[in-house]
Design a protein around this motif. Structure first.
Motif, PDB file in Angstrom:
ATOM      1  N   LEU A 223       0.816  -1.213   0.000  1.00  0.00           N
ATOM      2  CA  LEU A 223       0.000   0.000   0.000  1.00  0.00           C
ATOM      3  C   LEU A 223       0.849   1.262   0.000  1.00  0.00           C
ATOM      4  O   LEU A 223       0.388   2.335  -0.423  1.00  0.00           O
ATOM      5  CB  LEU A 223      -0.938   0.001   1.204  1.00  0.00           C
ATOM      6  N   ARG A 224       2.081   1.140   0.468  1.00  0.00           N
ATOM      7  CA  ARG A 224       2.992   2.283   0.473  1.00  0.00           C
ATOM      8  C   ARG A 224       3.953   2.288  -0.710  1.00  0.00           C
ATOM      9  O   ARG A 224       4.842   3.144  -0.792  1.00  0.00           O
ATOM     10  CB  ARG A 224       3.798   2.287   1.772  1.00  0.00           C
ATOM     11  N   SER A 225       3.793   1.347  -1.623  1.00  0.00           N
ATOM     12  CA  SER A 225       4.736   1.236  -2.738  1.00  0.00           C
ATOM     13  C   SER A 225       4.609   2.340  -3.788  1.00  0.00           C
ATOM     14  O   SER A 225       5.598   2.652  -4.458  1.00  0.00           O
ATOM     15  CB  SER A 225       4.564  -0.131  -3.419  1.00  0.00           C
ATOM     16  N   PRO A 226       3.425   2.962  -4.002  1.00  0.00           N
ATOM     17  CA  PRO A 226       3.380   4.066  -4.974  1.00  0.00           C
ATOM     18  C   PRO A 226       4.334   5.190  -4.585  1.00  0.00           C
ATOM     19  O   PRO A 226       4.413   5.573  -3.410  1.00  0.00           O
ATOM     20  CB  PRO A 226       1.918   4.532  -4.917  1.00  0.00           C
ATOM     21  N   ASP A 227       5.051   5.712  -5.556  1.00  0.00           N
ATOM     22  CA  ASP A 227       6.024   6.762  -5.242  1.00  0.00           C
ATOM     23  C   ASP A 227       5.342   8.132  -5.169  1.00  0.00           C
ATOM     24  O   ASP A 227       4.145   8.284  -5.468  1.00  0.00           O
ATOM     25  CB  ASP A 227       7.159   6.777  -6.269  1.00  0.00           C
ATOM     26  N   ALA A 228       6.120   9.125  -4.799  1.00  0.00           N
ATOM     27  CA  ALA A 228       5.584  10.469  -4.585  1.00  0.00           C
ATOM     28  C   ALA A 228       5.013  11.069  -5.867  1.00  0.00           C
ATOM     29  O   ALA A 228       4.013  11.793  -5.837  1.00  0.00           O
ATOM     30  CB  ALA A 228       6.668  11.374  -4.015  1.00  0.00           C
ATOM     31  N   ALA A 229       5.646  10.775  -7.020  1.00  0.00           N
ATOM     32  CA  ALA A 229       5.165  11.331  -8.288  1.00  0.00           C
ATOM     33  C   ALA A 229       3.761  10.825  -8.615  1.00  0.00           C
ATOM     34  O   ALA A 229       2.901  11.582  -9.092  1.00  0.00           O
ATOM     35  CB  ALA A 229       6.132  10.970  -9.411  1.00  0.00           C
ATOM     36  N   GLN A 230       3.511   9.556  -8.364  1.00  0.00           N
ATOM     37  CA  GLN A 230       2.182   9.003  -8.625  1.00  0.00           C
ATOM     38  C   GLN A 230       1.132   9.618  -7.698  1.00  0.00           C
ATOM     39  O   GLN A 230       0.018   9.937  -8.128  1.00  0.00           O
ATOM     40  CB  GLN A 230       2.216   7.481  -8.453  1.00  0.00           C
ATOM     41  N   LEU A 231       1.486   9.780  -6.438  1.00  0.00           N
ATOM     42  CA  LEU A 231       0.555  10.387  -5.486  1.00  0.00           C
ATOM     43  C   LEU A 231       0.282  11.849  -5.841  1.00  0.00           C
ATOM     44  O   LEU A 231      -0.861  12.324  -5.758  1.00  0.00           O
ATOM     45  CB  LEU A 231       1.112  10.269  -4.062  1.00  0.00           C
ATOM     46  N   ASP A 232       1.343  12.565  -6.249  1.00  0.00           N
ATOM     47  CA  ASP A 232       1.168  13.966  -6.634  1.00  0.00           C
ATOM     48  C   ASP A 232       0.287  14.097  -7.869  1.00  0.00           C
ATOM     49  O   ASP A 232      -0.507  15.047  -7.987  1.00  0.00           O
ATOM     50  CB  ASP A 232       2.532  14.617  -6.900  1.00  0.00           C
TER      51      ASP A 232
ATOM     52  N   TRP B  71      -8.359   3.162  -3.991  1.00  0.00           N
ATOM     53  CA  TRP B  71      -8.889   2.177  -4.925  1.00  0.00           C
ATOM     54  C   TRP B  71      -8.199   2.211  -6.278  1.00  0.00           C
ATOM     55  O   TRP B  71      -8.046   1.170  -6.934  1.00  0.00           O
ATOM     56  CB  TRP B  71     -10.396   2.403  -5.120  1.00  0.00           C
ATOM     57  N   LYS B  72      -7.768   3.408  -6.724  1.00  0.00           N
ATOM     58  CA  LYS B  72      -7.195   3.543  -8.062  1.00  0.00           C
ATOM     59  C   LYS B  72      -5.676   3.352  -8.098  1.00  0.00           C
ATOM     60  O   LYS B  72      -5.127   3.005  -9.146  1.00  0.00           O
ATOM     61  CB  LYS B  72      -7.525   4.922  -8.631  1.00  0.00           C
ATOM     62  N   LEU B  73      -5.000   3.554  -6.960  1.00  0.00           N
ATOM     63  CA  LEU B  73      -3.547   3.502  -6.977  1.00  0.00           C
ATOM     64  C   LEU B  73      -2.978   2.534  -5.939  1.00  0.00           C
ATOM     65  O   LEU B  73      -2.273   1.588  -6.291  1.00  0.00           O
ATOM     66  CB  LEU B  73      -2.964   4.903  -6.747  1.00  0.00           C
TER      67      LEU B  73
END
Length: 288
Positions: free
Chosen positions: A177-186, A200-202
């Motif tokens: 759940l913490r694997s998405p990097d900062a760029a994806q979250l931004d 749900w999407k990321l």
């Protein structure tokens, strides 16, 4: 064939070591009997006798295979002597504990990722819980269940199974759940995505590889937990009960056949998890 060759090589090495160990451990009884009868035997005479003892100290593979086949094909499926019947009892308890472990592990992982206070307060205790020997904990769970009026033996087994299986799911899901990097979250923030939409999407799709990897460990742990749970509950059904009966009545062949049946059941369950993983990957368009 190339994929099977390493597996078959390791299997052949295990069988060879197993036979050598059986000869070495079972030869003691042969030499003792010869000494009592005032006879002198050579290794050429000893080796065949180590392969066909009624109650060997270490049964050779062919004796275990024969007992396993007798328990699977030589009995009616509904017979209390059938390993298929006992495997189903253990399988049922395993799936109950496995399901509980998934629900608890995933739910706790989501809470830890979502709330900082959960990580600081709950995660250390989840780690500490795995240091408690399950063999010591199982009788306590059984006693508490009976005190609460729970007479079913399936419930304590499911709790013990879930206790062992939730931790791999918890750790892997937190990581996933913490694997998405900062760029994806931004990127999602620029789209004004809400926290549930981000989840749900990321976060959830990104966690699936971690999730399925943990399930292969968790399903094996759940099986171990179910077998351990069958020992102190006084169960007369299940692979754990068959192992205990074989040990108590001096029937090592029954004990070893049940042990091999448990290993085969674990292999089938892990393969089943792998098939579900492949189906989920195809559904999401992931290329192997």
């Amino acid at each position: 064939m190339r994929r099977l060759l390493p597996i078959l090589t390791v299997l052949a090495a295990i069988v060879a070591v197993w036979y050598a160990a059986a000869v070495w451990m079972n030869a003691t009884w042969v030499f003792d009997q010869a000494e009592r009868n005032g006879q002198v035997v050579t290794w050429a005479e000893v080796i065949p006798q180590t392969m066909a003892q009624d109650r060997p100290l270490l049964p050779p593979p062919h004796q275990v295979a024969a007992t396993l086949w007798k328990g699977v094909a030589g009995q009616a499926v509904t017979s209390k002597r059938s390993l298929v019947y006992h495997s189903f009892i253990t399988f049922r308890g395993t799936m109950m504990g496995f399901g509980l472990g998934i629900l608890f592990g995933v739910g706790l992982a989501i809470s830890i990722v979502r709330f900082r206070v959960m990580e600081m307060s709950v995660m250390p205790w989840a780690i500490i819980s795995q240091t408690v020997p399950i063999v010591a904990l199982a009788p306590m769970i059984l006693a508490v269940s009976f005190q609460l009026g729970i007479e079913s033996r399936e419930v304590p087994k499911a709790i013990i199974s879930a206790y062992l299986s939730f931790f791999p799911v918890l750790v892997s899901m937190v990581k996933g759940l913490r694997s998405p990097d900062a760029a994806q979250l931004d990127l999602l923030r620029t789209y004004s995505a809400s926290d549930p939409q981000t989840f749900w999407k990321l976060r959830l799709p990104a966690s699936l590889p971690y999730f399925f990897a943990s399930l292969k460990v968790a399903i094996a742990a759940a099986l171990v937990g179910t077998i351990v749970g069958e020992l102190p509950t006084g169960a007369i059904e299940g692979l754990g009960a068959r192992m205990l009966i074989g040990s108590q009545f001096g029937e090592p062949l029954i004990m070893w056949a049940s042990l091999v049946a448990a290993a085969l059941l674990a292999g089938v369950l892990i393969v089943a998890v792998g098939l579900v993983e492949r189906a989920a990957n195809r559904r999401m368009g992931v290329r192997a």
